[in-house]
Write a protein that holds these residues in place. Structure first.
Motif, PDB file in Angstrom:
ATOM      1  N   PRO A 100       0.796  -1.226   0.000  1.00  0.00           N
ATOM      2  CA  PRO A 100       0.000   0.000   0.000  1.00  0.00           C
ATOM      3  C   PRO A 100       0.831   1.279   0.000  1.00  0.00           C
ATOM      4  O   PRO A 100       0.278   2.365  -0.179  1.00  0.00           O
ATOM      5  CB  PRO A 100      -0.813  -0.117   1.292  1.00  0.00           C
ATOM      6  CG  PRO A 100       0.042  -0.950   2.193  1.00  0.00           C
ATOM      7  CD  PRO A 100       0.759  -1.921   1.296  1.00  0.00           C
ATOM      8  N   LYS A 122      -8.510  -4.775   0.808  1.00  0.00           N
ATOM      9  CA  LYS A 122      -8.265  -4.747   2.253  1.00  0.00           C
ATOM     10  C   LYS A 122      -7.204  -3.713   2.625  1.00  0.00           C
ATOM     11  O   LYS A 122      -7.181  -3.225   3.759  1.00  0.00           O
ATOM     12  CB  LYS A 122      -7.817  -6.134   2.729  1.00  0.00           C
ATOM     13  CG  LYS A 122      -8.903  -7.196   2.677  1.00  0.00           C
ATOM     14  CD  LYS A 122      -8.325  -8.560   3.036  1.00  0.00           C
ATOM     15  CE  LYS A 122      -9.349  -9.666   2.861  1.00  0.00           C
ATOM     16  NZ  LYS A 122      -8.761 -11.002   3.128  1.00  0.00           N
ATOM     17  N   GLN A 123      -6.327  -3.416   1.678  1.00  0.00           N
ATOM     18  CA  GLN A 123      -5.253  -2.462   1.931  1.00  0.00           C
ATOM     19  C   GLN A 123      -5.611  -1.053   1.478  1.00  0.00           C
ATOM     20  O   GLN A 123      -4.733  -0.192   1.354  1.00  0.00           O
ATOM     21  CB  GLN A 123      -3.969  -2.927   1.228  1.00  0.00           C
ATOM     22  CG  GLN A 123      -3.427  -4.251   1.729  1.00  0.00           C
ATOM     23  CD  GLN A 123      -2.984  -4.186   3.172  1.00  0.00           C
ATOM     24  OE1 GLN A 123      -2.489  -3.156   3.637  1.00  0.00           O
ATOM     25  NE2 GLN A 123      -3.176  -5.272   3.899  1.00  0.00           N
TER      26      GLN A 123
END
Length: 491
Positions: A100, A122-123
């Motif tokens: 990320p 999710k990141q």
């Protein structure tokens, strides 16, 4: 040592077979025109890039064709043309890196695109393509000539790749683009290195120049605010609808999805359809014909409000009528980047059998052409569908259009068949041949199949480009072991 023994020495006894029943099952395709046409002699399941390298060295020494296998799409063909070794990449399915900070994601060839996108989400990032349903494999998304995944203003899925690892037909392992830096302190960070961009050679190559084993994507920050706006036009307003699509794709619109009314009409016709999906077109005027669903993203609600206002103004400029929340809510899924496909077809497939004993959804060529010419292409399709008896209830044909960047539009068209009715099947193929002849003469492009499965205008409309691909093929793969038949048609 036999061929099978040689392959098992590389991948293990449980990961290589020549059992006829297994090989035949791997030749299956959901394409109506390519079921069990070419059966591999061996199915091999490598678990690493190094094993892929050894397989290709072995295949080169014995002049055995090698074809990579991912998930087979509704319109594609995942089997070999000349038997040989079929590489099932199922076990090469790891998500290697999700970063990320530098906004990179790296996955093995067999990794589900859906699985990869989930880890990226999710990141707090995304690969800005649409429709994360089951998803093709990461490598299949790169090498197959389809736009089924990646129909946004950012381009197709393959255009977002900035690095690959590929095993050449000789067995040599090469890293291109950002993955050239994978073992350095900096790691993958830029697509452009010394010399030309070689990743493009593998985009839509069908595995002809080697086996892609890893893929690196450049990610984007995932906007926290998502919304959509839906509009409709009358049939007589097709030109205005086309102009709206052209202008909207030049704006900050994440995605646009256009359908004619037949996508929404048919489910209401079957037995108990009102109970299955009440309302639908009853919510709209009878002359509502073209429907556009747009997806918008923003980093604040204020930004979203401004974008929605801008979209409404653009639709009003071109005569579009905004839909109510009832219809928009029914056909726009809540999960970001997913349109109506998954839950819509659950209702649709049951209805078509009730109506006409249709047992197969036949997808015609996936075609690409200027968005400004949408009205011309649509009207030609309608003319020929009417000629061959596939227009309007009950034998409907649905137009599914996705305007993408570069002011081009990708159109998938499907109809419904009773495959036991040979006369109906013959009419479908007669339509396809006549449309292909017209569309090819216009300079159209096909983006679903590769030679020799596709229409001949795929290579005849671009002889210089096609001959160059043949020269690359000869240089990189003189024994023609990688996905043979690809790029071998005469021009």
């Amino acid at each position: 040592m036999s061929i099978l023994e040689g392959l098992r020495a590389i991948v293990g006894n449980e990961h290589a077979t020549d059992i006829p029943e297994i090989c035949r099952s791997y030749a299956y395709s959901t394409s109506f025109t390519a079921r069990y046409e070419h059966i591999p002699d061996f199915v091999v399941q490598p678990q690493s890039t190094e094993q892929v390298s050894e397989i290709l060295k072995f295949a080169n020494a014995h002049h055995i064709p090698v074809t990579p296998k991912g998930l087979v799409s509704g319109g594609g063909y995942g089997g070999p043309f000349y038997g040989g070794i079929l590489l099932d990449l199922l076990y090469m399915d790891k998500v290697i890196k999700v970063d990320p900070v530098d906004m990179k994601a790296v996955a093995e060839a067999g990794c589900s695109f859906f699985k990869l996108s989930q880890e990226i989400f999710k990141q707090g990032m995304m690969i800005p393509t649409t429709q994360y349903t089951c998803g093709p494999n990461a490598a299949a998304s790169l090498i197959t000539p389809a736009i089924a995944f990646g129909k946004t203003r950012y381009g197709r899925n393959c255009e977002l790749v900035d690095g690959i690892e590929v095993v050449l037909p000789t067995g040599e392992i090469c890293r291109l683009g950002s993955l050239a830096y994978d073992d350095t302190e900096f790691g993958p960070y830029t697509k452009y290195i010394c010399g030309p961009d070689l990743i493009g050679l593998y985009i839509m190559s069908n595995g002809a120049f080697g086996i892609v084993t890893k893929v690196a994507y450049g990610c984007q920050k995932r906007p926290p605010v998502w919304s959509g706006a839906s509009y409709f036009w009358k049939e007589s307003e097709i030109k205005a609808c086309s102009e709206f699509m052209s202008e909207a794709t030049a704006m900050e619109v994440y995605d646009i999805h256009m359908n004619d009314r037949w996508k929404y009409d048919l489910p209401t016709r079957g037995k108990d359809a009102k109970k299955k999906m009440p309302g639908l077109l009853d919510l709209l005027p009878e002359d509502a014909y073209f429907f556009i669903e747009s997806t918008l993203t923003a980093f604040s609600q204020e930004e979203m409000d401004a974008k929605l206002k801008q979209m409404d103004a653009l639709a009003e400029k071109y005569g579009g009528v905004k839909m109510g929340n009832e219809l928009g809510g029914e056909f726009f899924a809540k999960w970001p980047t997913v349109h109506s496909v998954p839950h819509f077809f659950c209702h649709l497939l049951g209805s078509v059998y009730e109506i006409g004993k249709f047992n197969y959804q036949f997808i015609f060529d996936s075609i690409v052409y200027p968005t400004s010419k949408f009205d011309i292409v649509y009207l030609k399709m309608k003319e020929l569908f009417e000629k061959y008896g596939f227009w309007g209830y009950p034998a409907v044909s649905v137009i599914d259009a996705f305007p993408i960047k570069g002011q081009t539009v990708c159109t998938q068209t499907w109809t419904y068949l009773n495959t036991r009715d040979q006369e109906m099947v013959d009419r479908v193929f007669a339509f396809r041949e006549e449309f292909r002849e017209w569309f090819g003469s216009m300079g159209g492009t096909n983006q679903m199949t590769v030679p020799p499965l596709g229409p001949d205008y795929e290579w005849k409309n671009q002889p210089g480009h096609y001959k160059m691909l043949q020269r690359f093929k000869e240089a990189l793969d003189p024994n023609h072991i990688c996905s043979p038949a690809t790029f071998e048609m005469e021009v």
